[in-house]
Design a protein around this motif. Structure first.
Motif, PDB file in Angstrom:
ATOM      1  N   ALA A  19       0.859  -1.200   0.000  1.00  7.60           N
ATOM      2  CA  ALA A  19       0.000   0.000   0.000  1.00  7.60           C
ATOM      3  C   ALA A  19       0.889   1.243   0.000  1.00  7.60           C
ATOM      4  CB  ALA A  19      -0.921  -0.013   1.211  1.00  7.60           C
ATOM      5  N   LEU A  20       1.394   1.604  -1.171  1.00 12.79           N
ATOM      6  CA  LEU A  20       2.320   2.729  -1.265  1.00 12.79           C
ATOM      7  C   LEU A  20       1.666   4.030  -0.808  1.00 12.79           C
ATOM      8  CD1 LEU A  20       5.070   3.818  -2.133  1.00 12.79           C
ATOM      9  CD2 LEU A  20       4.184   4.032  -4.466  1.00 12.79           C
ATOM     10  N   SER A  21       0.394   4.230  -1.120  1.00 14.89           N
ATOM     11  CA  SER A  21      -0.277   5.474  -0.746  1.00 14.89           C
ATOM     12  C   SER A  21      -0.326   5.636   0.777  1.00 14.89           C
ATOM     13  CB  SER A  21      -1.696   5.499  -1.315  1.00 14.89           C
ATOM     14  OG  SER A  21      -2.452   4.396  -0.822  1.00 14.89           O
ATOM     15  N   VAL A  22      -0.494   4.522   1.490  1.00 16.00           N
ATOM     16  CA  VAL A  22      -0.522   4.585   2.957  1.00 16.00           C
ATOM     17  C   VAL A  22       0.859   4.952   3.499  1.00 16.00           C
ATOM     18  CG1 VAL A  22      -0.888   3.270   5.079  1.00 16.00           C
ATOM     19  CG2 VAL A  22      -2.422   2.946   3.128  1.00 16.00           C
ATOM     20  N   LEU A  23       1.893   4.334   2.952  1.00 19.31           N
ATOM     21  CA  LEU A  23       3.250   4.622   3.411  1.00 19.31           C
ATOM     22  C   LEU A  23       3.617   6.082   3.160  1.00 19.31           C
ATOM     23  CD1 LEU A  23       5.158   1.408   2.270  1.00 19.31           C
ATOM     24  CD2 LEU A  23       3.880   1.849   4.364  1.00 19.31           C
ATOM     25  N   GLN A  24       3.181   6.610   2.023  1.00 24.43           N
ATOM     26  CA  GLN A  24       3.450   8.018   1.725  1.00 24.43           C
ATOM     27  C   GLN A  24       2.667   8.920   2.663  1.00 24.43           C
ATOM     28  OE1 GLN A  24       2.365   7.945  -2.421  1.00 24.43           O
ATOM     29  NE2 GLN A  24       4.495   7.766  -3.094  1.00 24.43           N
ATOM     30  N   ALA A  25       1.438   8.532   2.977  1.00 29.69           N
ATOM     31  CA  ALA A  25       0.615   9.346   3.868  1.00 29.69           C
ATOM     32  C   ALA A  25       1.184   9.386   5.276  1.00 29.69           C
ATOM     33  CB  ALA A  25      -0.817   8.800   3.885  1.00 29.69           C
ATOM     34  N   VAL A  26       1.757   8.270   5.729  1.00 31.53           N
ATOM     35  CA  VAL A  26       2.336   8.226   7.074  1.00 31.53           C
ATOM     36  C   VAL A  26       3.498   9.213   7.184  1.00 31.53           C
ATOM     37  CG1 VAL A  26       3.642   6.764   8.669  1.00 31.53           C
ATOM     38  CG2 VAL A  26       1.608   5.872   7.561  1.00 31.53           C
ATOM     39  N   GLN A  27       4.212   9.415   6.087  1.00 31.03           N
ATOM     40  CA  GLN A  27       5.365  10.316   6.107  1.00 31.03           C
ATOM     41  C   GLN A  27       4.966  11.784   6.029  1.00 31.03           C
ATOM     42  OE1 GLN A  27       8.665   9.034   3.457  1.00 31.03           O
ATOM     43  NE2 GLN A  27       7.434   7.221   3.080  1.00 31.03           N
TER      44      GLN A  27
END
Length: 210
Positions: A19-27
């Motif tokens: 889930a790349l979008s989730v990982l980007q959102a966490v950052q």
């Protein structure tokens, strides 16, 4: 689960996710919706020697990810509580839908196409030659009945993209300077960036508007 099982958790933890979008959102510190997740990850990092979140483009047969995917699909089949969609969620949904529609409408799209690395002026030239929607006499006459005929000024053939790039005797010398070796049409229009640049340069040097 890792917090609840600290005693049995190893000192180095790697969490795999596609889930790349989730990982980007966490950052993104401005994204408040994932505060709980970000806080949990921070706590986990403090209680371990090293914690890494690794993005993977697919499940890659990793058992934990396969199981997570199965559970996610199973959850998607369950009745969902009615909840308002946030602005960020709505924007993501719209962008994804538009992307799918665009890809469906452009089945020949290739993100590795050197065309996308060209300057804007060269892109215009190449796309017109690729599609044939240009100002060469054959297209103007057959599609819009503009001009007296579809013939090339050289008088040997209709003025098509194929004829102009490969055969027109008027530009034979310029063609030989631009492509010293025999070069097929596909390379001139779909080849690497240097080939596409040569084609655009040939058009400009010929003085013919496309």
């Amino acid at each position: 689960m890792l917090h609840e099982n600290r005693e049995t958790t190893r000192s180095r933890v790697v969490i795999f996710s596609d889930a790349l979008s989730v990982l980007q959102a966490v950052q993104n510190p401005q994204n408040k919706e994932l505060n709980t997740l970000a806080s949990a990850l921070t706590n986990l990092q403090q209680s371990t020697e090293q914690t890494v979140i690794q993005w993977i483009p697919s499940h890659c047969n990793i058992q934990g990810n396969e199981e997570a995917d199965r559970l996610a699909k199973e959850g998607g089949q369950l009745p969902q509580d009615e909840q308002e969609v946030t602005y960020e969620e709505a924007k993501t949904i719209v962008k994804e839908k538009q992307k799918r529609r665009w890809l469906h409408q452009h089945p020949d799209y290739n993100k590795k196409d050197a065309y996308y690395l060209l300057p804007r002026d060269d892109q215009v030239v190449i796309v017109r030659l690729r599609t044939g929607h240009c100002r060469l006499k054959h297209h103007l006459y057959t599609k819009f009945h503009i001009g007296d005929s579809a013939s090339c000024p050289c008088g040997t053939s209709p003025m098509t993209v194929q004829h102009f790039l490969q055969d027109c005797p008027t530009h034979q010398n310029l063609r030989a300077e631009t492509w010293p070796a025999d070069t097929p049409m596909r390379d001139k229009l779909y080849g690497p960036m240097e080939s596409l640049r040569r084609t655009a340069a040939f058009i400009r040097a010929s003085g013919v508007a496309v």
